[in-house]
Write a protein that holds these residues in place. Structure first.
Motif, PDB file in Angstrom:
ATOM      1  N   TRP A  72       0.790  -1.237   0.000  1.00 45.01           N
ATOM      2  CA  TRP A  72       0.000   0.000   0.000  1.00 45.01           C
ATOM      3  C   TRP A  72       0.821   1.285   0.000  1.00 45.01           C
ATOM      4  CZ3 TRP A  72      -1.867  -3.825   3.671  1.00 45.01           C
ATOM      5  CH2 TRP A  72      -2.959  -4.539   3.170  1.00 45.01           C
ATOM      6  N   GLY A  73       2.119   1.177  -0.078  1.00 45.32           N
ATOM      7  CA  GLY A  73       2.959   2.371  -0.119  1.00 45.32           C
ATOM      8  C   GLY A  73       3.584   2.699   1.220  1.00 45.32           C
ATOM      9  N   GLU A  74       4.483   3.652   1.174  1.00 44.13           N
ATOM     10  CA  GLU A  74       5.300   4.010   2.336  1.00 44.13           C
ATOM     11  C   GLU A  74       4.497   4.376   3.580  1.00 44.13           C
ATOM     12  OE1 GLU A  74       8.570   7.375   3.307  1.00 44.13           O
ATOM     13  OE2 GLU A  74       8.734   6.391   1.353  1.00 44.13           O
ATOM     14  N   GLU A  75       3.330   4.989   3.400  1.00 43.54           N
ATOM     15  CA  GLU A  75       2.524   5.389   4.559  1.00 43.54           C
ATOM     16  C   GLU A  75       2.053   4.196   5.386  1.00 43.54           C
ATOM     17  OE1 GLU A  75      -0.091   5.000   1.002  1.00 43.54           O
ATOM     18  OE2 GLU A  75       1.735   6.097   1.381  1.00 43.54           O
ATOM     19  N   ALA A  76       2.083   3.014   4.810  1.00 42.14           N
ATOM     20  CA  ALA A  76       1.672   1.801   5.526  1.00 42.14           C
ATOM     21  C   ALA A  76       2.857   1.061   6.131  1.00 42.14           C
ATOM     22  CB  ALA A  76       0.907   0.875   4.583  1.00 42.14           C
ATOM     23  N   SER A  77       4.047   1.597   5.999  1.00 37.54           N
ATOM     24  CA  SER A  77       5.244   0.931   6.519  1.00 37.54           C
ATOM     25  C   SER A  77       5.132   0.675   8.011  1.00 37.54           C
ATOM     26  CB  SER A  77       6.487   1.781   6.231  1.00 37.54           C
ATOM     27  OG  SER A  77       6.714   1.827   4.853  1.00 37.54           O
ATOM     28  N   GLY A  78       5.785  -0.388   8.447  1.00 37.28           N
ATOM     29  CA  GLY A  78       5.788  -0.733   9.861  1.00 37.28           C
ATOM     30  C   GLY A  78       4.829  -1.858  10.200  1.00 37.28           C
ATOM     31  N   PHE A  79       4.040  -2.278   9.234  1.00 42.38           N
ATOM     32  CA  PHE A  79       3.104  -3.384   9.437  1.00 42.38           C
ATOM     33  C   PHE A  79       3.451  -4.501   8.470  1.00 42.38           C
ATOM     34  CE2 PHE A  79       0.892   0.467  10.659  1.00 42.38           C
ATOM     35  CZ  PHE A  79       0.402   0.122  11.910  1.00 42.38           C
ATOM     36  N   ARG A  80       2.965  -5.698   8.789  1.00 39.04           N
ATOM     37  CA  ARG A  80       3.174  -6.848   7.900  1.00 39.04           C
ATOM     38  C   ARG A  80       1.842  -7.535   7.637  1.00 39.04           C
ATOM     39  NH1 ARG A  80       8.267 -10.261   9.381  1.00 39.04           N
ATOM     40  NH2 ARG A  80       6.619 -11.719   9.823  1.00 39.04           N
ATOM     41  N   VAL A  81       1.736  -8.130   6.479  1.00 40.33           N
ATOM     42  CA  VAL A  81       0.549  -8.876   6.065  1.00 40.33           C
ATOM     43  C   VAL A  81       1.009 -10.282   5.709  1.00 40.33           C
ATOM     44  CG1 VAL A  81      -1.255  -9.064   4.308  1.00 40.33           C
ATOM     45  CG2 VAL A  81      -0.579  -6.816   5.165  1.00 40.33           C
ATOM     46  N   SER A  82       0.299 -11.285   6.205  1.00 45.15           N
ATOM     47  CA  SER A  82       0.652 -12.656   5.823  1.00 45.15           C
ATOM     48  C   SER A  82      -0.523 -13.297   5.098  1.00 45.15           C
ATOM     49  CB  SER A  82       1.050 -13.485   7.042  1.00 45.15           C
ATOM     50  OG  SER A  82      -0.035 -13.644   7.920  1.00 45.15           O
ATOM     51  N   ALA A  83      -0.204 -14.211   4.192  1.00 41.77           N
ATOM     52  CA  ALA A  83      -1.226 -14.918   3.421  1.00 41.77           C
ATOM     53  C   ALA A  83      -0.763 -16.340   3.163  1.00 41.77           C
ATOM     54  CB  ALA A  83      -1.487 -14.198   2.108  1.00 41.77           C
ATOM     55  N   GLU A  84      -1.708 -17.269   3.153  1.00 45.45           N
ATOM     56  CA  GLU A  84      -1.407 -18.639   2.786  1.00 45.45           C
ATOM     57  C   GLU A  84      -1.582 -18.730   1.275  1.00 45.45           C
ATOM     58  OE1 GLU A  84      -0.933 -18.506   6.475  1.00 45.45           O
ATOM     59  OE2 GLU A  84      -2.989 -18.085   5.958  1.00 45.45           O
ATOM     60  N   LEU A  85      -0.488 -19.034   0.585  1.00 44.05           N
ATOM     61  CA  LEU A  85      -0.480 -19.002  -0.879  1.00 44.05           C
ATOM     62  C   LEU A  85       0.044 -20.314  -1.460  1.00 44.05           C
ATOM     63  CD1 LEU A  85       0.933 -15.393  -1.366  1.00 44.05           C
ATOM     64  CD2 LEU A  85      -1.455 -16.131  -1.411  1.00 44.05           C
ATOM     65  N   TRP A  86      -0.559 -20.716  -2.565  1.00 41.86           N
ATOM     66  CA  TRP A  86      -0.184 -21.942  -3.270  1.00 41.86           C
ATOM     67  C   TRP A  86       1.040 -21.703  -4.137  1.00 41.86           C
ATOM     68  CZ3 TRP A  86      -2.739 -26.119  -1.699  1.00 41.86           C
ATOM     69  CH2 TRP A  86      -3.951 -25.936  -1.056  1.00 41.86           C
ATOM     70  N   ASP A  87       1.760 -22.773  -4.401  1.00 40.29           N
ATOM     71  CA  ASP A  87       2.971 -22.735  -5.203  1.00 40.29           C
ATOM     72  C   ASP A  87       2.736 -22.058  -6.554  1.00 40.29           C
ATOM     73  OD1 ASP A  87       5.847 -24.156  -5.183  1.00 40.29           O
ATOM     74  OD2 ASP A  87       4.999 -24.180  -7.210  1.00 40.29           O
ATOM     75  N   ALA A  88       1.616 -22.326  -7.199  1.00 39.42           N
ATOM     76  CA  ALA A  88       1.332 -21.784  -8.532  1.00 39.42           C
ATOM     77  C   ALA A  88       1.265 -20.257  -8.543  1.00 39.42           C
ATOM     78  CB  ALA A  88       0.020 -22.349  -9.070  1.00 39.42           C
ATOM     79  N   TYR A  89       1.056 -19.639  -7.394  1.00 39.02           N
ATOM     80  CA  TYR A  89       0.958 -18.180  -7.308  1.00 39.02           C
ATOM     81  C   TYR A  89       2.321 -17.504  -7.204  1.00 39.02           C
ATOM     82  CZ  TYR A  89      -3.792 -19.256  -5.579  1.00 39.02           C
ATOM     83  OH  TYR A  89      -5.066 -19.725  -5.397  1.00 39.02           O
ATOM     84  N   LEU A  90       3.382 -18.285  -6.998  1.00 38.75           N
ATOM     85  CA  LEU A  90       4.669 -17.728  -6.616  1.00 38.75           C
ATOM     86  C   LEU A  90       5.770 -17.997  -7.628  1.00 38.75           C
ATOM     87  CD1 LEU A  90       4.608 -18.919  -2.902  1.00 38.75           C
ATOM     88  CD2 LEU A  90       3.965 -16.654  -3.769  1.00 38.75           C
ATOM     89  N   GLU A  91       6.737 -17.090  -7.630  1.00 32.17           N
ATOM     90  CA  GLU A  91       7.982 -17.290  -8.380  1.00 32.17           C
ATOM     91  C   GLU A  91       9.114 -16.770  -7.499  1.00 32.17           C
ATOM     92  OE1 GLU A  91       7.907 -13.335 -11.193  1.00 32.17           O
ATOM     93  OE2 GLU A  91       6.732 -15.074 -11.814  1.00 32.17           O
ATOM     94  N   SER A  92      10.321 -17.195  -7.797  1.00 23.04           N
ATOM     95  CA  SER A  92      11.479 -16.755  -7.022  1.00 23.04           C
ATOM     96  C   SER A  92      11.721 -15.263  -7.236  1.00 23.04           C
ATOM     97  CB  SER A  92      12.719 -17.540  -7.439  1.00 23.04           C
ATOM     98  OG  SER A  92      13.827 -17.098  -6.703  1.00 23.04           O
ATOM     99  N   ALA A  93      12.054 -14.566  -6.163  1.00 22.26           N
ATOM    100  CA  ALA A  93      12.344 -13.122  -6.252  1.00 22.26           C
ATOM    101  C   ALA A  93      13.827 -12.854  -6.093  1.00 22.26           C
ATOM    102  CB  ALA A  93      11.563 -12.362  -5.200  1.00 22.26           C
ATOM    103  N   SER A  94      14.636 -13.896  -5.982  1.00 17.15           N
ATOM    104  CA  SER A  94      16.080 -13.671  -5.784  1.00 17.15           C
ATOM    105  C   SER A  94      16.839 -13.625  -7.071  1.00 17.15           C
ATOM    106  CB  SER A  94      16.661 -14.748  -4.873  1.00 17.15           C
ATOM    107  OG  SER A  94      16.296 -16.019  -5.286  1.00 17.15           O
TER     108      SER A  94
END
Length: 94
Positions: A72-94
């Motif tokens: 949500w942008g810098e004004e929302a910094s300091g909080f974290r959001v967690s979600a249960e996500l399936w493998d098909a939704y993800l790719e490596s970010a490294s």
């Protein structure tokens, strides 16, 4: 059977949300970077089960944590959001 592609602590990025059909990936998490916090194991893909497909494809399920500022942008910094996500939704970010 599906394999677990990601490990705890690994940076990931969500894929774009598809335009139609059921998905458990919230739109606000589309194309966002997060970190795998927990690996739950291999389960039938909920999207396919919701569409009535049997048997549903087995996929790894992860808890992924996102910094709120990433969503949500810098004004929302300091909080974290967690979600249960399936493998098909993800790719490596490294």
């Amino acid at each position: 059977m599906s394999v677990q592609r990601f490990t705890v602590g690994q940076p990931v990025k969500t894929r774009p949300v598809r335009a139609s059909g059921h998905t458990r990936l919230p739109r606000y998490l589309s194309e966002r970077r997060g970190t795998v916090e927990r690996v739950h194991g291999i389960y039938p893909l909920a999207d396919e089960r919701a569409e009535g497909r049997t048997p549903a494809s087995p996929q790894a399920l992860y808890t992924v944590v996102f910094e709120a500022g990433e969503i949500w942008g810098e004004e929302a910094s300091g909080f974290r959001v967690s979600a249960e996500l399936w493998d098909a939704y993800l790719e490596s970010a490294s």
